[in-house]
Design an enzyme around this catalytic site. Structure first.
Site, PDB file in Angstrom:
ATOM      1  N   GLY A  10     112.694 133.756  51.799  1.00 42.62           N
ATOM      2  CA  GLY A  10     113.321 133.685  50.472  1.00 42.62           C
ATOM      3  C   GLY A  10     112.602 134.607  49.507  1.00 42.62           C
ATOM      4  O   GLY A  10     111.385 134.755  49.584  1.00 42.62           O
ATOM      5  N   GLU A 103     105.559 130.919  55.599  1.00 46.02           N
ATOM      6  CA  GLU A 103     105.247 130.385  56.930  1.00 46.02           C
ATOM      7  C   GLU A 103     106.014 131.107  58.057  1.00 46.02           C
ATOM      8  O   GLU A 103     105.430 131.438  59.094  1.00 46.02           O
ATOM      9  CB  GLU A 103     105.636 128.906  56.881  1.00 46.02           C
ATOM     10  CG  GLU A 103     105.493 128.130  58.126  1.00 46.02           C
ATOM     11  CD  GLU A 103     106.438 126.907  58.112  1.00 46.02           C
ATOM     12  OE1 GLU A 103     107.004 126.578  57.042  1.00 46.02           O
ATOM     13  OE2 GLU A 103     106.615 126.308  59.187  1.00 46.02           O
ATOM     14  N   THR A 125     105.432 132.431  48.392  1.00 47.02           N
ATOM     15  CA  THR A 125     106.481 131.417  48.373  1.00 47.02           C
ATOM     16  C   THR A 125     106.402 130.606  47.086  1.00 47.02           C
ATOM     17  O   THR A 125     105.308 130.250  46.640  1.00 47.02           O
ATOM     18  CB  THR A 125     106.439 130.426  49.559  1.00 47.02           C
ATOM     19  OG1 THR A 125     107.277 129.319  49.257  1.00 47.02           O
ATOM     20  CG2 THR A 125     105.053 129.865  49.850  1.00 47.02           C
ATOM     21  N   ILE A 126     107.571 130.316  46.536  1.00 46.42           N
ATOM     22  CA  ILE A 126     107.570 129.462  45.346  1.00 46.42           C
ATOM     23  C   ILE A 126     107.133 128.050  45.719  1.00 46.42           C
ATOM     24  O   ILE A 126     106.673 127.290  44.889  1.00 46.42           O
ATOM     25  CB  ILE A 126     108.950 129.413  44.650  1.00 46.42           C
ATOM     26  CG1 ILE A 126     110.023 128.795  45.554  1.00 46.42           C
ATOM     27  CG2 ILE A 126     109.364 130.776  44.138  1.00 46.42           C
ATOM     28  CD1 ILE A 126     111.276 128.340  44.806  1.00 46.42           C
ATOM     29  N   ASP A 127     107.272 127.685  47.016  1.00 48.46           N
ATOM     30  CA  ASP A 127     106.991 126.303  47.439  1.00 48.46           C
ATOM     31  C   ASP A 127     105.492 125.966  47.430  1.00 48.46           C
ATOM     32  O   ASP A 127     105.126 124.794  47.439  1.00 48.46           O
ATOM     33  CB  ASP A 127     107.528 126.069  48.859  1.00 48.46           C
ATOM     34  CG  ASP A 127     109.018 126.314  48.977  1.00 48.46           C
ATOM     35  OD1 ASP A 127     109.710 126.231  47.947  1.00 48.46           O
ATOM     36  OD2 ASP A 127     109.480 126.609  50.095  1.00 48.46           O
ATOM     37  N   MET A 169     113.271 122.808  44.013  1.00 40.93           N
ATOM     38  CA  MET A 169     113.015 123.282  45.382  1.00 40.93           C
ATOM     39  C   MET A 169     111.622 122.870  45.838  1.00 40.93           C
ATOM     40  O   MET A 169     110.904 122.164  45.133  1.00 40.93           O
ATOM     41  CB  MET A 169     113.185 124.796  45.445  1.00 40.93           C
ATOM     42  CG  MET A 169     114.626 125.255  45.504  1.00 40.93           C
ATOM     43  SD  MET A 169     114.702 127.044  45.780  1.00 40.93           S
ATOM     44  CE  MET A 169     116.441 127.236  46.148  1.00 40.93           C
ATOM     45  N   GLY A 170     111.242 123.319  47.001  1.00 41.51           N
ATOM     46  CA  GLY A 170     109.905 123.008  47.516  1.00 41.51           C
ATOM     47  C   GLY A 170     109.886 122.746  49.007  1.00 41.51           C
ATOM     48  O   GLY A 170     108.833 122.523  49.585  1.00 41.51           O
ATOM     49  N   GLU A 222     113.598 118.647  46.614  1.00 43.68           N
ATOM     50  CA  GLU A 222     114.767 118.683  47.509  1.00 43.68           C
ATOM     51  C   GLU A 222     114.513 118.033  48.876  1.00 43.68           C
ATOM     52  O   GLU A 222     115.437 117.575  49.536  1.00 43.68           O
ATOM     53  CB  GLU A 222     115.214 120.131  47.722  1.00 43.68           C
ATOM     54  CG  GLU A 222     114.135 120.995  48.376  1.00 43.68           C
ATOM     55  CD  GLU A 222     114.548 122.444  48.586  1.00 43.68           C
ATOM     56  OE1 GLU A 222     115.689 122.810  48.264  1.00 43.68           O
ATOM     57  OE2 GLU A 222     113.691 123.217  49.078  1.00 43.68           O
ATOM     58  N   HIS A 278     118.453 128.170  42.936  1.00 46.98           N
ATOM     59  CA  HIS A 278     117.860 129.511  43.027  1.00 46.98           C
ATOM     60  C   HIS A 278     117.417 130.085  41.691  1.00 46.98           C
ATOM     61  O   HIS A 278     116.748 131.126  41.669  1.00 46.98           O
ATOM     62  CB  HIS A 278     118.840 130.450  43.731  1.00 46.98           C
ATOM     63  CG  HIS A 278     119.025 130.080  45.173  1.00 46.98           C
ATOM     64  ND1 HIS A 278     119.872 129.077  45.573  1.00 46.98           N
ATOM     65  CD2 HIS A 278     118.409 130.536  46.291  1.00 46.98           C
ATOM     66  CE1 HIS A 278     119.811 128.950  46.888  1.00 46.98           C
ATOM     67  NE2 HIS A 278     118.922 129.815  47.356  1.00 46.98           N
TER      68      HIS A 278
HETATM   69  O1  F6P Z   1     111.174 128.617  50.760  1.00 45.91           O
HETATM   70  C1  F6P Z   1     111.700 128.953  49.537  1.00 45.91           C
HETATM   71  C2  F6P Z   1     112.982 128.237  49.301  1.00 45.91           C
HETATM   72  O2  F6P Z   1     113.381 128.616  48.014  1.00 45.91           O
HETATM   73  C3  F6P Z   1     112.946 126.706  49.463  1.00 45.91           C
HETATM   74  O3  F6P Z   1     112.368 126.092  48.359  1.00 45.91           O
HETATM   75  C4  F6P Z   1     114.399 126.418  49.669  1.00 45.91           C
HETATM   76  O4  F6P Z   1     114.601 125.231  50.416  1.00 45.91           O
HETATM   77  C5  F6P Z   1     114.878 127.590  50.452  1.00 45.91           C
HETATM   78  O5  F6P Z   1     113.997 128.654  50.189  1.00 45.91           O
HETATM   79  C6  F6P Z   1     116.289 128.021  50.110  1.00 45.91           C
HETATM   80  O6  F6P Z   1     116.649 129.065  50.948  1.00 45.91           O
HETATM   81  P1  F6P Z   1     117.956 129.956  50.783  1.00 45.91           P
HETATM   82  O7  F6P Z   1     117.676 130.962  49.701  1.00 45.91           O
HETATM   83  O8  F6P Z   1     118.113 130.591  52.111  1.00 45.91           O
HETATM   84  O9  F6P Z   1     119.075 129.044  50.390  1.00 45.91           O
END
Ligand code: F6P
Length: 349
Positions: A10, A103, A125-127, A169-170, A222, A278
């Protein structure tokens, strides 16, 4: 040297700041040549890359997203993908690759290192769920965005005497929920690390409203789930069959709407869900993320020149250090429950 850089997974505010730092450090300090692979491992598989010069990168520090593009392509999930990736890296003429990702991207990087490819990792990562580093860039920006949103939700919730459930998110960790929930003064913070008992959440909301607080913000990550029992069964039924990506991660989301509905039914308090989605990944990085991303980019180039392949640059006690990529990807960094207990539990409820 000739260095390749790619962004995988992402997108995340600060990716361009890393690219800029890598290009400026490589070219101006070491006279390196830098190329950017497009769309993560997909660009590696397809041999799609562009030259990255100082002029292209000078003004990208503040821009969100990534000028290189990104994808969730996993070469190890494609027949002959790893061999194609290795051949393409060889054909591009790079001496080393800087992989900027979370990851999944760094998991691929680690396997390529075992297959003899010279890779240095940068944690993104934002997570904030990567091991080995105390913080990943992008997290601070996401927390700020979520906090700003909660501040706004507080005023509308107060005006209408409502409960507003804010889903953030997370993935399977609750860092964004915990930080934004504390910063935004949430009544409840629900994270994946601690499955929640919905009736207890409702009881706490009722007590709060009896005390004269007629609005509440519930921040839910989430990936949060109800504790085992009928609620967990109901939630499992609702999410069965969710699609998953090339790394096997199920697409998350929906817990906020379900919770708002259940809270309204069980408490009688009018409730609404807000899903930030997003928005948390978009726009310009905070000053903190710009600085961290820049430090990581500079350190990654130095790691390449030191031949520290298989390592990832990381933040520990304020210093940039190198840790094995394997350490970062071996298991997710979960929220420190001490923080939730000591801080959040005093101010929530
Ligand atoms: O890993 C970053 C993240 O933004 C998560 O927080 C989220 O579950 C996922 O990516 C969403 O992914 P996508 O952009 O593919 O919908």
């Amino acid at each position: 040297m000739r260095i390749g850089i790619l962004n995988g997974g992402g997108d995340c505010p600060g990716l361009n700041a890393v690219t800029r730092a890598v290009v400026l450090t490589g070219r101006l300090r070491h006279d390196d040549d830098v190329i950017g692979f497009l769309d993560g491992w997909k660009g590696v598989l397809e041999g799609a890359h562009i030259p990255l010069g100082v002029e292209r990168c000078r003004d990208i520090l503040t821009i969100g997203g990534t000028i290189l593009g990104t994808s969730r392509t996993n070469p190890y999930k494609i027949d002959g993908g790893a061999e194609r990736a290795i051949a393409s890296i060889g054909a591009s003429g790079v001496d080393a690759l800087i992989a900027v990702g979370g990851e999944d991207t760094l998991g691929v990087a680690s396997r390529l290192v075992a297959d003899g490819v010279a890779v240095v990792g940068v944690p993104k990562t934002i997570d904030n769920d990567l091991g080995g580093t105390e913080v990943t860039f992008g997290f601070d920006t996401a927390v700020q965005i979520a906090t700003d949103a909660i501040d706004r939700l507080q005023t509308t919730a107060e005006s209408h005497h409502r409960v507003i459930v804010c889903e953030v998110m997370g993935r399977h960790v609750g860092w964004i929920a915990t930080y934004a929930g504390i910063a935004g003064g949430a009544a409840e913070i629900l994270v994946p690390e601690v499955p929640f008992a919905l009736d207890e959440v409702c009881a706490r909301l009722r007590r709060r409203h009896e005390r004269g607080q007629f609005s509440s913000i519930v921040v839910v990550s989430e990936g949060a789930v109800p504790a085992p029992g009928p609620d967990a069964d109901a939630w499992e039924r609702l999410t069965a069959g969710a699609s998953s990506d090339a790394f096997g991660h199920a697409r998350l989301g929906g817990i906020g709407a379900w919770l708002a509905d259940e809270i309204e039914k069980r408490t009688g308090f009018e409730s609404r869900p807000t899903i930030l989605g997003h928005i948390q990944r978009g726009g310009t990085p905070t000053a903190y993320d710009r600085v961290l991303a820049t430090r990581f980019g500079v350190a990654a180039v130095e790691a390449v020149h030191d031949g520290a392949f298989g390592s990832m640059v990381a933040l520990r006690a304020g210093e940039i250090v190198r840790v094995p990529i394997d350490e970062a990807v071996s298991q997710p960094k979960r929220v420190d429950l001490g923080l939730v207990e000591a801080v959040a539990s005093v101010f929530t409820g």
